[in-house]
Design a protein around this motif. Structure first.
Motif, PDB file in Angstrom:
ATOM      1  N   MET A 171       0.848  -1.184   0.000  1.00  0.00           N
ATOM      2  CA  MET A 171       0.000   0.000   0.000  1.00  0.00           C
ATOM      3  C   MET A 171       0.882   1.231   0.000  1.00  0.00           C
ATOM      4  SD  MET A 171      -3.106   1.005   2.456  1.00  0.00           S
ATOM      5  CE  MET A 171      -3.931   2.547   2.269  1.00  0.00           C
ATOM      6  N   GLU A 172       0.630   2.085  -0.951  1.00  0.00           N
ATOM      7  CA  GLU A 172       1.273   3.385  -1.006  1.00  0.00           C
ATOM      8  C   GLU A 172       0.196   4.428  -0.738  1.00  0.00           C
ATOM      9  OE1 GLU A 172       3.547   3.871  -4.568  1.00  0.00           O
ATOM     10  OE2 GLU A 172       4.501   1.930  -4.349  1.00  0.00           O
ATOM     11  N   GLU A 173       0.574   5.668  -0.769  1.00  0.00           N
ATOM     12  CA  GLU A 173      -0.369   6.715  -0.401  1.00  0.00           C
ATOM     13  C   GLU A 173      -1.645   6.680  -1.237  1.00  0.00           C
ATOM     14  OE1 GLU A 173      -0.508  11.530   0.206  1.00  0.00           O
ATOM     15  OE2 GLU A 173       1.389  10.552  -0.213  1.00  0.00           O
ATOM     16  N   TRP A 174      -1.529   6.420  -2.535  1.00  0.00           N
ATOM     17  CA  TRP A 174      -2.704   6.492  -3.402  1.00  0.00           C
ATOM     18  C   TRP A 174      -2.986   5.223  -4.184  1.00  0.00           C
ATOM     19  CZ3 TRP A 174      -5.909  10.034  -2.130  1.00  0.00           C
ATOM     20  CH2 TRP A 174      -5.445  11.214  -1.561  1.00  0.00           C
ATOM     21  N   LYS A 175      -2.435   4.073  -3.736  1.00  0.00           N
ATOM     22  CA  LYS A 175      -2.772   2.834  -4.443  1.00  0.00           C
ATOM     23  C   LYS A 175      -2.530   1.621  -3.555  1.00  0.00           C
ATOM     24  CE  LYS A 175       1.725   2.392  -6.661  1.00  0.00           C
ATOM     25  NZ  LYS A 175       2.437   2.388  -7.916  1.00  0.00           N
ATOM     26  N   HIS A 189      -6.974   7.367  -5.387  1.00  0.00           N
ATOM     27  CA  HIS A 189      -7.298   8.782  -5.585  1.00  0.00           C
ATOM     28  C   HIS A 189      -8.503   8.985  -6.498  1.00  0.00           C
ATOM     29  CE1 HIS A 189      -4.816   7.852  -9.020  1.00  0.00           C
ATOM     30  NE2 HIS A 189      -5.120   8.988  -9.591  1.00  0.00           N
ATOM     31  N   ASP A 209     -11.636   8.448  -4.461  1.00  0.00           N
ATOM     32  CA  ASP A 209     -11.812   9.542  -3.518  1.00  0.00           C
ATOM     33  C   ASP A 209     -12.415  10.763  -4.207  1.00  0.00           C
ATOM     34  OD1 ASP A 209     -11.569  10.645  -0.918  1.00  0.00           O
ATOM     35  OD2 ASP A 209      -9.781  11.739  -1.568  1.00  0.00           O
ATOM     36  N   TRP A 265     -11.506   1.996   1.756  1.00  0.00           N
ATOM     37  CA  TRP A 265     -10.774   3.104   1.144  1.00  0.00           C
ATOM     38  C   TRP A 265     -11.624   3.694   0.048  1.00  0.00           C
ATOM     39  CZ3 TRP A 265      -8.528  -1.497   2.446  1.00  0.00           C
ATOM     40  CH2 TRP A 265      -7.461  -1.452   3.339  1.00  0.00           C
TER      41      TRP A 265
END
Length: 52
Positions: free
Chosen positions: A11-15, A31, A34, A52
């Protein structure tokens, strides 16, 4: 991919990336969901649910 087992997750910030036992992977961008106000992924384990 239904018959495959997940070897690891990243897991990274946006995926979120799921790596399967045959080294194929599935990447879920967070993202975009979101921005649209929709859910991109749900993880359920024991009695906890993460969305998420």
């Amino acid at each position: 991919m239904i018959s495959r087992k997940v070897k690891r997750s990243e897991m990274e910030e946006w995926k979120i990336r799921l790596v399967f036992d045959n080294d194929d992977w599935l990447e879920i961008p967070l993202h975009e969901a979101d921005e649209n106000g929709i859910e991109a992924a749900m993880l359920r384990f024991d009695h906890e649910i993460l969305i998420w």
